[in-house]
Scaffold this motif. Structure first.
Motif, PDB file in Angstrom:
ATOM      1  N   ASP A   1       0.798  -1.426   0.160  1.00 12.20           N
ATOM      2  CA  ASP A   1       0.372   0.147   0.168  1.00 12.20           C
ATOM      3  C   ASP A   1       0.831   1.124  -0.293  1.00 12.20           C
ATOM      4  OD1 ASP A   1      -1.946  -1.622  -0.189  1.00 12.20           O
ATOM      5  OD2 ASP A   1      -2.269  -1.761   2.031  1.00 12.20           O
ATOM      6  N   VAL A   2       1.980   0.969   0.770  1.00 13.35           N
ATOM      7  CA  VAL A   2       2.829   2.197   0.669  1.00 13.35           C
ATOM      8  C   VAL A   2       3.730   2.475  -0.613  1.00 13.35           C
ATOM      9  CG1 VAL A   2       4.984   2.921   1.992  1.00 13.35           C
ATOM     10  CG2 VAL A   2       2.845   2.205   2.959  1.00 13.35           C
ATOM     11  N   GLN A   3       4.932   1.714  -0.873  1.00  7.44           N
ATOM     12  CA  GLN A   3       4.849   0.523  -2.104  1.00  7.44           C
ATOM     13  C   GLN A   3       4.003   1.865  -3.611  1.00  7.44           C
ATOM     14  OE1 GLN A   3       6.000  -2.712  -2.333  1.00  7.44           O
ATOM     15  NE2 GLN A   3       7.867  -2.119  -0.120  1.00  7.44           N
ATOM     16  N   GLN A   4       3.338   2.517  -3.452  1.00  9.27           N
ATOM     17  CA  GLN A   4       2.090   2.364  -4.556  1.00  9.27           C
ATOM     18  C   GLN A   4       2.495   3.882  -4.161  1.00  9.27           C
ATOM     19  OE1 GLN A   4       0.757   0.215  -6.082  1.00  9.27           O
ATOM     20  NE2 GLN A   4      -0.618  -1.158  -5.371  1.00  9.27           N
ATOM     21  N   ARG A   5       2.391   4.306  -3.079  1.00 12.39           N
ATOM     22  CA  ARG A   5       2.605   6.027  -3.376  1.00 12.39           C
ATOM     23  C   ARG A   5       3.957   6.908  -3.139  1.00 12.39           C
ATOM     24  NH1 ARG A   5      -1.691   7.908  -1.356  1.00 12.39           N
ATOM     25  NH2 ARG A   5      -0.855   9.409  -0.200  1.00 12.39           N
ATOM     26  N   LEU A   6       4.908   5.635  -3.879  1.00 17.14           N
ATOM     27  CA  LEU A   6       6.268   6.488  -3.549  1.00 17.14           C
ATOM     28  C   LEU A   6       6.612   5.773  -4.605  1.00 17.14           C
ATOM     29  CD1 LEU A   6       7.979   4.460  -2.999  1.00 17.14           C
ATOM     30  CD2 LEU A   6       7.474   3.830  -0.401  1.00 17.14           C
ATOM     31  N   GLY A   7       7.786   6.609  -4.896  1.00 14.69           N
ATOM     32  CA  GLY A   7       9.132   6.486  -6.182  1.00 14.69           C
ATOM     33  C   GLY A   7      10.406   6.358  -5.157  1.00 14.69           C
ATOM     34  N   PHE A   8      11.108   5.780  -5.787  1.00 16.41           N
ATOM     35  CA  PHE A   8      12.255   5.496  -5.575  1.00 16.41           C
ATOM     36  C   PHE A   8      13.496   5.883  -6.490  1.00 16.41           C
ATOM     37  CE2 PHE A   8      15.601   3.237  -3.813  1.00 16.41           C
ATOM     38  CZ  PHE A   8      16.480   3.600  -2.862  1.00 16.41           C
ATOM     39  N   VAL A   9      14.126   7.019  -5.789  1.00 15.45           N
ATOM     40  CA  VAL A   9      15.923   6.929  -6.739  1.00 15.45           C
ATOM     41  C   VAL A   9      16.826   7.053  -6.282  1.00 15.45           C
ATOM     42  CG1 VAL A   9      17.004   8.750  -8.673  1.00 15.45           C
ATOM     43  CG2 VAL A   9      14.128   9.020  -7.928  1.00 15.45           C
ATOM     44  N   SER A  10      17.442   5.576  -6.945  1.00 21.83           N
ATOM     45  CA  SER A  10      18.937   5.546  -5.891  1.00 21.83           C
ATOM     46  C   SER A  10      20.075   6.301  -6.589  1.00 21.83           C
ATOM     47  CB  SER A  10      19.064   3.659  -6.206  1.00 21.83           C
ATOM     48  OG  SER A  10      18.830   3.711  -6.990  1.00 21.83           O
ATOM     49  N   GLU A  11      21.284   5.692  -6.349  1.00 25.27           N
ATOM     50  CA  GLU A  11      22.140   5.645  -7.863  1.00 25.27           C
ATOM     51  C   GLU A  11      22.370   5.268  -8.715  1.00 25.27           C
ATOM     52  OE1 GLU A  11      25.933   4.938  -4.952  1.00 25.27           O
ATOM     53  OE2 GLU A  11      24.619   4.681  -3.473  1.00 25.27           O
ATOM     54  N   VAL A  12      23.260   5.957  -9.271  1.00 27.26           N
ATOM     55  CA  VAL A  12      22.488   5.496 -11.042  1.00 27.26           C
ATOM     56  C   VAL A  12      22.502   3.594 -11.186  1.00 27.26           C
ATOM     57  CG1 VAL A  12      24.138   5.607 -13.457  1.00 27.26           C
ATOM     58  CG2 VAL A  12      23.645   7.812 -11.709  1.00 27.26           C
ATOM     59  N   SER A  13      23.784   3.711 -10.986  1.00 28.01           N
ATOM     60  CA  SER A  13      23.961   2.175 -10.770  1.00 28.01           C
ATOM     61  C   SER A  13      22.666   0.952 -10.693  1.00 28.01           C
ATOM     62  CB  SER A  13      25.282   1.592 -10.128  1.00 28.01           C
ATOM     63  OG  SER A  13      24.748   1.505  -9.108  1.00 28.01           O
ATOM     64  N   HIS A  14      22.229   1.071 -10.006  1.00 28.05           N
ATOM     65  CA  HIS A  14      20.915   0.714  -9.497  1.00 28.05           C
ATOM     66  C   HIS A  14      19.888   0.538 -10.972  1.00 28.05           C
ATOM     67  CE1 HIS A  14      21.319   1.268  -5.205  1.00 28.05           C
ATOM     68  NE2 HIS A  14      23.130   0.803  -6.073  1.00 28.05           N
ATOM     69  N   LEU A  15      19.850   0.587 -12.418  1.00 32.28           N
ATOM     70  CA  LEU A  15      19.553   0.285 -13.491  1.00 32.28           C
ATOM     71  C   LEU A  15      19.765  -0.871 -14.177  1.00 32.28           C
ATOM     72  CD1 LEU A  15      19.682   4.031 -14.721  1.00 32.28           C
ATOM     73  CD2 LEU A  15      17.194   3.184 -13.632  1.00 32.28           C
ATOM     74  N   TYR A  16      18.408  -1.268 -15.166  1.00 31.93           N
ATOM     75  CA  TYR A  16      18.933  -2.239 -15.970  1.00 31.93           C
ATOM     76  C   TYR A  16      19.791  -1.591 -17.230  1.00 31.93           C
ATOM     77  CZ  TYR A  16      15.887  -4.131 -13.055  1.00 31.93           C
ATOM     78  OH  TYR A  16      14.864  -5.073 -11.689  1.00 31.93           O
ATOM     79  N   PRO A  17      21.581  -1.808 -17.301  1.00 31.78           N
ATOM     80  CA  PRO A  17      22.451  -1.660 -19.080  1.00 31.78           C
ATOM     81  C   PRO A  17      21.489  -2.539 -19.720  1.00 31.78           C
ATOM     82  CG  PRO A  17      23.191  -2.515 -16.893  1.00 31.78           C
ATOM     83  CD  PRO A  17      22.146  -2.631 -16.521  1.00 31.78           C
ATOM     84  N   ASP A  18      20.915  -3.635 -19.637  1.00 35.81           N
ATOM     85  CA  ASP A  18      20.617  -4.511 -20.629  1.00 35.81           C
ATOM     86  C   ASP A  18      19.561  -3.851 -21.791  1.00 35.81           C
ATOM     87  OD1 ASP A  18      22.905  -5.644 -20.610  1.00 35.81           O
ATOM     88  OD2 ASP A  18      22.152  -7.188 -19.576  1.00 35.81           O
ATOM     89  N   LEU A  19      17.947  -3.089 -20.636  1.00 37.35           N
ATOM     90  CA  LEU A  19      17.623  -2.604 -21.252  1.00 37.35           C
ATOM     91  C   LEU A  19      17.655  -1.322 -22.180  1.00 37.35           C
ATOM     92  CD1 LEU A  19      14.814  -3.927 -18.905  1.00 37.35           C
ATOM     93  CD2 LEU A  19      16.119  -5.074 -20.885  1.00 37.35           C
ATOM     94  N   GLY A  20      16.307  -1.326 -22.553  1.00 36.05           N
ATOM     95  CA  GLY A  20      16.270  -0.063 -23.825  1.00 36.05           C
ATOM     96  C   GLY A  20      15.337   1.706 -22.601  1.00 36.05           C
ATOM     97  N   VAL A  21      16.425   2.283 -22.979  1.00 40.28           N
ATOM     98  CA  VAL A  21      15.381   3.641 -22.063  1.00 40.28           C
ATOM     99  C   VAL A  21      13.526   3.383 -22.006  1.00 40.28           C
ATOM    100  CG1 VAL A  21      14.968   5.935 -21.700  1.00 40.28           C
ATOM    101  CG2 VAL A  21      17.190   5.418 -22.497  1.00 40.28           C
TER     102      VAL A  21
END
Lengths: 507, 263, 245
Positions: free
Chosen positions: C75-95
């Motif tokens: 319920d809480v997670q539906q209401r939040l957005g989380f930005v972490s460091e740059v490396s916390h992304l999927y490098p193999d995916l397109g934008v």
């Protein structure tokens, strides 16, 4: 000091190598011991570190989410084991073997059904014998739905049984029926079927083998003999006797079937007349003729509408067999529709050796003659003797046209209240000891005998002794498939991988 | 469900965005084709020798009973491929959880409104789908070859199910190792070792008591898919592999919760 | 005021014998841009993980708009957005694919998903790289993608954990501009090392040291004290904090 995770990996890897060494060597040598010691030490170290960590964080570890996850794990484990055991006890299984290898043949069930009284089977084995699982599965399938006691014993634990039954090796089955027993050393379904049949079928149909005019010898146990045929008839419930044709002037009244195995010398006129009289009064004859001899039996068959020219069948689509050149050992191309050929299809071949063909013509309108076995449509008759030293298929004479030829035929002769029956085969070698159990030869001849004596409920396909697929897979086609899809698929995948790689780099 | 599908789609994209997946598919497909072809060739050769020198080769007392399509082709191919699968599959499974943790993307997933059960379900499903795809691609040649011989398609289906389930079993263990391991290398090495140990415990018959050996044997992957190599699909074997998958998923869930608890 | 209210009462979290966060009392008002400052190991990330529901508290309470992330994480997670460091992304995916995935796992589908992705691409100026692989993007672009995914479902609370870490000054300014544009539309919880960033983006802040809240108040006042700066750098003990009047 190595980390906990590395210690786990090291522990698993060294243990795997150590255990693998024991498995391959059959004993724990220094290599294995050192590896297992190092592996266990690494695992203990990692576990100790984990335990220490968990203990220091006891309160967090004992939190509700962790305990719930642990509970789910335990529940899953217990449910998994329980369901597996339940499924194992139900013995529910799906037989996907070729031709249903573990679908017990009707012949086996019938033979077993004829065993009245107490039946039990004991499987003797050595520990760890991998064949036992398969044999056990077969025995379970055979005894399913019947009150048959099935036990498994380790040979070492039963030295008295070893002596008593003469058990020579692991994977042997002793079948008990009342006071009788039989040892089956290679317990395939075919071998078990024969054991059941021998224990249960006491000859209640009398079969006479004609002898004395150069017929096939049923005492001879070598490759060219016919002892296997006699044993086969006994297994099928016939009381096998011999009838000397040189002194034969009448067929005994108790004869249910007379078998004449291609005499090499002329049969006496009286003997042939006795056979005629026998058929006329409703008797049954299994007659085998051979291209190599003219004994008078051919003419006798001709009188019954089963004439056979003195010529050799050449079927070019039959490959060389057993040292014979191509075309001279016709492999059955197809079967006629007849009770004798029930269950026999194109892929259930029989093979003949130098055979002659029949031409069918009804002596009277009431008679019924049927071809049982056909060559391919490319076969012809070779009337002239083959030149000596011939190494390949003889050339077809211009006068001969290729056609289906009949290698065996069945005939019924209604005569008043009686009906005589003859089944004629254009070869006798195919039932010799060497070839009787090749492919479906045994089924063809046994079913012919059963039909001849109107024992049609016994017409069946016997379980194959090998019970296995021993037919070739066309290698040419396989090669085409290999160099086609077999290598094409990996190639496409390799290209796809390279494309993925370059797209990644480029994007 | 929509969230689950999105996650599965992402998993598939990540999996097939990397050449490792194609490399594994290529290797398994090639080795399957070559192994199957070689055994088929050998089988035909042996039969030819028997058929041409002595027709009695087809007689049960003369031709060795082990020369048949099952014992000469299906069983050894199954055996070799079974062991072979232990090497490439961990290369696929090692990434599934360990890589997310290394990159820190697991936190994103677990704070995006997806439950841990959904994350586990999606990852397991995509990995299993990859395994089935791998076996399907590998079996195109054997199916073609056997179909042309008019033999044993049912049996081949059983072999396919057996190898697929074995691969699913190995993949499940790989996913557990990936969930608990801190690095991909540790995950892959542990998976290979654990699978080798669990693959066959039948050899323990000579070393431990009979009941213990029977118990250990019942845990072996080889025994279970061995039935299917022989053309027999036992309900108990299906349950065994299903249990491996479920227990693995439960272990993965526990690893998530432990990580949350221990930080 | 739009945004979520975050309230922590005697919130603590221990890892084994170590107390990562001890008896924290903190309130973040709806629509507020709040900075959480402190040296490495001060407890900032632990607090964020408690807010996102990734971790459960050892004791005390924490609510987001009255809902406990520990008890009702989804319920809480539906209401939040989380930005972490740059490396916390999927490098193999397109934008674009990645943004579609981010929208999908937050329950957006069909037209809503397409619209959300288009808006995110436009808002964070990702048009030129929408087909590019994330692994091949510059750090600045990658962090814009990270911001875009965090805001794609229009959350009431945005948590940014070191969002400009490792970026060059230009890239940093880009990201800060993007974050500033969101100020007032939702609650922003920013964890940072960067004092300028804290000053420019937040109105209130708190300084954590060794898991304890040592000072909180308006950003300018908190960061005015030299001792607080030393605390922020981890060079002064917690009891020396200069509490704003």
């Amino acid at each position: 000091m190595i980390g906990k995770q590395e210690a786990y990996a090291l522990g698993f890897v060294t243990c795997a190598f150590g255990l693998g060494s024991i498995q391959l060597q059959g004993e724990a040598q220094a290599f294995a011991v050192v590896h297992i010691v190092v592996g266990v030490a690494a695992l203990l170290y990692a576990i100790a570190r984990d335990v220490q960590r968990l203990r220091s964080a006891r309160r967090d570890v004992l939190s509700r989410p962790v305990l719930r996850a642990f509970g789910v794990l335990l529940l899953t484990l217990v449910a998994g084991i329980g369901l597996e055991r339940l499924a194992a006890s139900s013995a529910l299984r799906f037989d996907l073997t070729f031709e249903g290898e573990f679908h017990v043949a009707p012949a086996t069930r019938e033979a077993l059904a004829e065993l009245e009284g107490a039946v039990s089977m004991t499987l003797y084995r050595d520990p760890g014998d991998p064949r036992i699982r398969r044999t056990r599965m077969l025995l379970e399938e055979i005894t399913r739905g019947r009150e048959i006691r099935l036990t498994t014993r380790v040979i070492e634990d039963a030295p008295e049984d070893e002596d008593r039954y003469g058990i020579g090796s692991s994977n042997s089955v002793v079948v008990h029926h009342d006071q009788d027993w039989l040892l089956v050393e290679r317990p395939t379904e075919g071998a078990l079927f024969e054991a059941f049949a021998r224990l249960g079928r006491k000859g209640d149909r009398v079969l006479y083998f004609s002898t004395g005019s150069g017929e096939g010898d049923i005492q001879e146990g070598g490759d060219t003999g016919f002892s296997g045929l006699a044993v086969g008839f006994q297994t099928e419930g016939f009381d096998v006797r011999v009838l000397p044709s040189p002194v034969m002037s009448e067929i005994p009244s108790d004869a249910d079937l007379v078998v004449v195995l291609a005499p090499e010398r002329n049969m006496r006129r009286d003997a042939l007349a006795a056979l005629t009289a026998y058929v006329e009064r409703g008797g049954s004859v299994l007659a085998f003729i051979d291209p190599a001899s003219e004994s008078g039996l051919e003419g006798w068959l001709g009188d019954f509408g089963l004439s056979s020219p003195a010529a050799l069948v050449v079927d070019p689509v039959s490959d060389p067999v057993d040292g014979e050149i191509r075309g001279l050992s016709p492999i059955v191309f197809n079967y006629g529709s007849h009770p004798v050929t029930t269950g026999l299809e194109r892929n259930r071949n029989s093979v003949f050796r130098r055979a002659r063909a029949f031409q069918l013509r009804k002596p009277t309108p009431e008679d019924r003659l049927d071809a049982l076995v056909f060559t391919s449509p490319y076969a012809w008759l070779e009337h002239a003797p083959l030149p000596p030293g011939l190494r390949d298929l003889p050339e077809r004479p211009a006068s001969e046209r290729p056609r289906y030829l009949h290698l065996a035929a069945a005939a019924r002769y209604p005569r008043g209240e009686h009906e005589g029956r003859i089944v004629a085969f254009g070869d006798r070698d195919f039932v010799s000891n060497r070839y009787l159990r090749a492919l479906y030869n045994l089924d063809l001849v046994m079913n012919a005998a059963h039909w001849a004596v109107a024992w049609t409920d016994r017409v069946t396909l016997r379980p194959k002794s090998a019970g296995l697929i021993q037919f070739p897979v066309p290698i040419q086609n396989s090669m085409k498939a290999f160099y086609g899809v077999g290598l094409l698929i990996p190639e496409i995948l390799l290209i796809a991988g390279a494309v993925a790689w370059f797209r990644q780099r480029r994007a | 469900m929509r969230r689950l599908l999105s996650l599965m789609q992402k998993e598939a994209l990540v999996l097939f965005g990397s050449p490792i997946a194609y490399g594994v598919l290529f290797m398994v497909a090639l080795v399957t084709a070559v192994t199957f072809f070689e055994h088929l060739r050998l089988y035909n050769q042996i039969l030819f020798v028997f058929a041409s020198s002595t027709m009695g080769g087809f007689e049960s007392d003369t031709i060795p009973t082990h020369v048949n399509l099952i014992d000469t082709v299906f069983n050894p191919v199954m055996e070799q491929l079974g062991v072979l699968l232990i090497i490439p599959l961990p290369l696929v499974t090692m990434r599934v959880f360990a890589e997310e943790r290394e990159r820190g993307t697991d936190e994103l997933l677990l704070t995006s409104g997806l439950s841990s059960a959904q994350v586990i379900a999606a990852k397991y499903f995509v990995t299993y789908a990859f395994v089935v795809l791998m076996m399907t691609v590998s079996f195109i040649y054997p199916v073609t070859a056997i179909e042309q011989g008019g033999l044993g398609m049912k049996h081949l289906a059983s072999v396919f199910v057996g190898l697929s389930l074995l691969a699913i079993g190995i993949a499940s263990m790989g996913l557990v190792c990936s969930a608990f391991a801190s690095s991909q290398v540790v995950a892959a090495a542990s998976t290979v070792a654990v699978c080798f140990i669990v693959y066959d415990l039948g050899w323990t018959h000579g070393f431990v008591s009979e009941p213990t050996a029977i118990f250990l044997d019942a845990l072996s992957l080889r025994l279970r898919f061995g039935h299917m190599a022989e053309g027999f699909v036992f309900a108990s074997d299906l349950v065994y592999f299903a249990a491996i998958a479920c227990v693995s998923a439960a272990l993965t869930r526990l690893s998530f919760e432990l990580r949350r608890a221990l930080g | 005021m739009p945004g979520a209210r975050v309230e922590a009462r005697a919130l603590s979290r221990r890892f084994a014998e170590r107390t990562a966060l001890g008896a924290l009392d903190l309130t973040i008002e709806p629509g507020e841009a709040f900075g959480l400052l402190g040296a490495n190991g001060a407890g900032k990330t632990t607090f964020i993980r408690l807010v996102t529901g990734f971790l459960a508290p050892s004791s005390g309470s924490l609510t987001v708009d009255g809902v406990s992330p520990a008890d009702h994480p989804r319920d809480v997670q539906q209401r939040l957005g989380f930005v972490s460091e740059v490396s916390h992304l999927y490098p193999d995916l397109g934008v674009e694919r990645y943004l579609r995935f981010a929208a999908g796992i937050r329950g957006l589908s069909g037209e809503r998903q397409r619209q959300a992705v288009a808006n995110a691409v436009e808002t964070f100026h990702l048009e030129t790289v929408r087909k590019r692989r994330i692994g091949n993007l510059s750090k600045g672009f990658a962090q814009r993608v990270s911001l875009a995914q965090a805001l794609i479902h229009d959350p009431a609370l945005v948590i940014a954990d070191e969002p400009t870490s490792g970026l060059d000054p230009l890239q940093r300014r880009d990201v800060q501009t993007a974050l500033a544009a969101e100020a007032g539309n939702r609650t922003l919880l920013l964890c940072t090392h960067d004092l300028d960033e804290a000053r420019s983006l937040t109105t209130r802040c708190a300084v954590l040291s060794e898991g304890e809240l040592v000072v909180s108040g308006p950003t300018e006042e908190v960061l005015a004290g030299e001792t607080n700066l030393a605390l922020f750098r981890g060079t002064a003990p917690p009891h020396e904090a200069e509490v704003p009047a």
